[in-house]
Design a protein around this motif. Structure first.
Motif, PDB file in Angstrom:
ATOM      1  N   THR A 105       0.830  -1.200   0.000  1.00 26.07           N
ATOM      2  CA  THR A 105       0.000   0.000   0.000  1.00 26.07           C
ATOM      3  C   THR A 105       0.867   1.253   0.000  1.00 26.07           C
ATOM      4  O   THR A 105       0.592   2.216  -0.718  1.00 26.07           O
ATOM      5  CB  THR A 105      -0.920   0.013   1.240  1.00 26.07           C
ATOM      6  N   THR A 154       0.962   3.897  -2.953  1.00 30.55           N
ATOM      7  CA  THR A 154       0.561   5.272  -2.647  1.00 30.55           C
ATOM      8  C   THR A 154       1.621   6.266  -3.119  1.00 30.55           C
ATOM      9  O   THR A 154       1.312   7.262  -3.782  1.00 30.55           O
ATOM     10  CB  THR A 154       0.332   5.448  -1.129  1.00 30.55           C
ATOM     11  N   VAL A 190      -0.338   8.124  -6.176  1.00 33.74           N
ATOM     12  CA  VAL A 190      -0.986   9.421  -5.952  1.00 33.74           C
ATOM     13  C   VAL A 190      -0.367  10.525  -6.817  1.00 33.74           C
ATOM     14  O   VAL A 190      -1.097  11.232  -7.527  1.00 33.74           O
ATOM     15  CB  VAL A 190      -0.992   9.777  -4.437  1.00 33.74           C
ATOM     16  N   THR A 226       1.760  -4.510  -5.166  1.00 32.48           N
ATOM     17  CA  THR A 226       1.859  -3.094  -5.519  1.00 32.48           C
ATOM     18  C   THR A 226       1.292  -2.874  -6.923  1.00 32.48           C
ATOM     19  O   THR A 226       0.493  -1.966  -7.150  1.00 32.48           O
ATOM     20  CB  THR A 226       3.331  -2.628  -5.465  1.00 32.48           C
ATOM     21  N   LEU A 242      -5.163   3.174  -6.732  1.00 28.26           N
ATOM     22  CA  LEU A 242      -4.594   4.418  -6.205  1.00 28.26           C
ATOM     23  C   LEU A 242      -4.597   5.515  -7.277  1.00 28.26           C
ATOM     24  O   LEU A 242      -5.017   6.644  -7.023  1.00 28.26           O
ATOM     25  CB  LEU A 242      -3.170   4.178  -5.697  1.00 28.26           C
ATOM     26  N   THR A 247      -7.284   8.642  -7.238  1.00 27.38           N
ATOM     27  CA  THR A 247      -6.673   9.968  -7.089  1.00 27.38           C
ATOM     28  C   THR A 247      -7.226  10.906  -8.167  1.00 27.38           C
ATOM     29  O   THR A 247      -7.618  12.042  -7.870  1.00 27.38           O
ATOM     30  CB  THR A 247      -5.140   9.871  -7.209  1.00 27.38           C
ATOM     31  N   LEU A 256      -8.777  10.917  -1.011  1.00 24.88           N
ATOM     32  CA  LEU A 256      -7.476  10.260  -1.210  1.00 24.88           C
ATOM     33  C   LEU A 256      -7.250   9.165  -0.170  1.00 24.88           C
ATOM     34  O   LEU A 256      -6.784   8.076  -0.478  1.00 24.88           O
ATOM     35  CB  LEU A 256      -6.341  11.288  -1.141  1.00 24.88           C
ATOM     36  N   VAL A 301      -6.491   4.990  -0.426  1.00 28.50           N
ATOM     37  CA  VAL A 301      -5.464   4.217   0.277  1.00 28.50           C
ATOM     38  C   VAL A 301      -6.099   3.051   1.029  1.00 28.50           C
ATOM     39  O   VAL A 301      -5.618   1.907   0.973  1.00 28.50           O
ATOM     40  CB  VAL A 301      -4.678   5.127   1.251  1.00 28.50           C
TER      41      VAL A 301
END
Lengths: 228, 296
Positions: A37, A41, A45, A108, A115, A119, A156, A160
């Motif tokens: 995570t 992120t 993001v 990931t 993510l 975003t 946001l 996450v």
């Protein structure tokens, strides 16, 4: 149905006695899903921000592709990464297959679209007049982006939390890339899958309850950070 | 928010580094890794866990890592160099692996029998038959009355599925034309445990390795209807992966595991396994124990 009651009982028992194997599996689960995570992120993001603030040809198509990837099956991502990091694959030299690092890499990739996509959604949801206001108050481009990010912080954080949820609950990547090796890559979901195939239904229910408790605690912490 | 956001990320990173260091330090003693790809029945019964403990006690510098999958994928891991040794149970594919030069040698180390499992009232009346006769009877009764008689197949190209197909071949029936198309023939596409659960829900017949069935027996209302028929022999083999042909496999450690499995210590673990938990043995050691009927 008696398995569920038995499962609740076993879950309490496993937690109270701090069963060492259980503790190790739990810590590993947190380690792997939280690391994925974090990486997703850190990369996702800013990438989502970049896509949102830039205007370019094919932007809508790109956003569509990203949103389609929300529903990519975990085993498919697993298979793709497997072919990449298997010893016969391009990255075979790195010896990442059947290691926690390989699992983090794969998870990931798995949650990155969430993510990035969320975003973009969160930022585009911020009203245009805030952007105009910031600009008119003399903010430079970076300060404007920062103001918009700040406005969108709840959304946001939602991204996450969702990404974390997908990472901690998935089993396809964990089995294919991790291999469910005892004491090395075994996490809660793969343990559930193993214990179910061993016929230990109540233990599987207990492990499921523990996973939900971890998710609850981590979400509570994230919410506290968000509220402050 | 900026400063707090940074602080959060730093805290998360510190926590993760600590966790990672703890896990790597506590988990792994050995510095030499032996990756073992195995069929699910050896892992699901718990036999391999005992073998792993004894093997690592004997060779403390070797870390044995077990990956449990069906025979099909286990062999694939071997071919790609992701496993150093495979423990499987499908003679034809094992011989293929040797012929391709990827496996060095077949080392049979244990055997047991598949069971034909079914509902206790045995609607197709197969009790007392041999495996091929029973399969023909299930097919005939199933075609006549598919609501009452069903066969649940693994349908996943596992070792167990391969053995099932071999029995169908022995009946002289065409598997893909006559059997797979039958309304009474259900393919689960899942592991042995899940397939047994499906057979239990539908009260159908299935073929199971003895270990998995015994560990599931309490959860189901199914019974062993046929065991110890010649066609039901199930031999487990260890095949090291040739390091000359496949990149970087640990052939030394793989050979040590074979040696250990065939040693009197390893054979004793196999022989005694299951008595405590299931009240009976699950595997017969092949080197020290009695040879099965018609074993080649």
């Amino acid at each position: 149905m008696s398995e569920i009651i038995e499962g609740i009982y076993q879950a309490i028992n496993l937690i109270l006695t701090l069963n060492p194997e259980m503790l190790e599996i739990t810590l590993r689960t947190i380690y792997i899903s939280l690391s994925s995570t974090l990486f997703a992120t850190i990369i996702g993001v800013p990438l989502g921000g970049l896509i949102n603030f830039k205007t370019f040809k094919g932007k809508r198509g790109l956003v569509n592709i990203i949103q389609t990837l929300y529903s990519v099956p975990t085993v498919l991502v697993g298979l793709f990464v497997f072919l990449l990091i298997s010893r016969a694959g391009i990255l075979g030299e790195l010896n990442l297959l059947f290691t926690p690092t390989g699992m983090i890499l794969c998870q990931t990739i798995l949650i990155m679209p969430i993510l990035v996509g969320f975003t973009i959604n969160a930022l585009s949801g911020v009203e245009k007049n805030i952007e105009d206001l910031a600009m008119s108050l003399g903010a430079n481009q970076f300060q404007t982006i920062y103001t918009i990010m700040k406005e969108a912080k709840y959304a946001l954080m939602g991204a996450v939390i969702l990404g974390f949820g997908r990472a901690i609950s998935e089993v396809g990547v964990a089995l294919l890339i991790g291999g469910n090796i005892r004491g090395f890559t075994r996490v809660i979901t793969t343990t559930i899958s193993l214990e179910t195939s061993r016929g230990n239904i109540a233990l599987s229910v207990a492990l499921g309850i523990i996973l939900m408790l971890i998710a609850l605690v981590i979400n509570l912490i994230l919410n506290i950070i968000q509220e402050k | 928010m900026n400063r707090k956001f940074l602080a959060t990320i730093i805290i998360v990173i510190v926590v993760l580094l600590g966790l990672g260091a703890y896990l790597y330090a506590s988990g792994q003693g050995g510095n030499e890794v032996l990756v073992v790809a195995t069929t699910t029945s050896l892992e699901d019964t718990g036999l391999l866990e005992e073998i792993e403990a004894a093997f690592e006690a004997k060779y403390p510098n070797i870390d044995m890592q077990v990956i449990s999958a069906g025979t099909g994928i286990a062999i694939e891991y071997g071919k790609r160099g992701d496993a150093d040794i495979v423990l499987v149970h499908d003679r034809e594919r094992e011989e293929e692996l040797i012929a391709e030069g990827i496996g060095t040698e077949r080392n049979p180390f244990a055997y047991n029998y598949f069971y034909i499992i079914g509902p206790s009232d045995d609607p197709a009346q197969i009790r007392g038959m041999n495996a091929a006769e029973a399969f023909i009877k299930i097919k005939d009764e199933g075609e006549e009355n598919p609501d009452l008689v069903e066969f649940i197949s693994r349908g996943d190209d596992s070792g167990t599925h391969a053995s099932e197909k071999k029995i169908w071949d022995a009946t002289g029936l065409d598997y893909s034309k006559t059997i797979q198309t039958g309304k009474w023939y259900v393919e689960s596409g899942k592991g042995m445990g899940d397939t047994l659960m499906i057979a239990n829900e539908r009260q159908g017949y299935t073929l199971s390795d003895s270990g998995t069935f015994l560990s599931f027996k309490a959860e189901t209302q199914l019974e062993i209807l046929i065991s110890e028929s010649e066609e039901l022999l199930n031999v487990y083999t260890a095949i090291p992966i040739n390091s000359n042909l496949v990149p970087d496999t640990n052939i030394d450690a793989a050979d040590k595991l074979v040696e250990f499995l065939l040693s009197s210590e390893g054979q004793k673990i196999i022989e005694d396994f299951g008595i405590e938990e299931y009240g009976q043995t699950l595997f017969t050691p092949l080197k020290n124990g009695p040879k099965p009927i018609n074993y080649i």
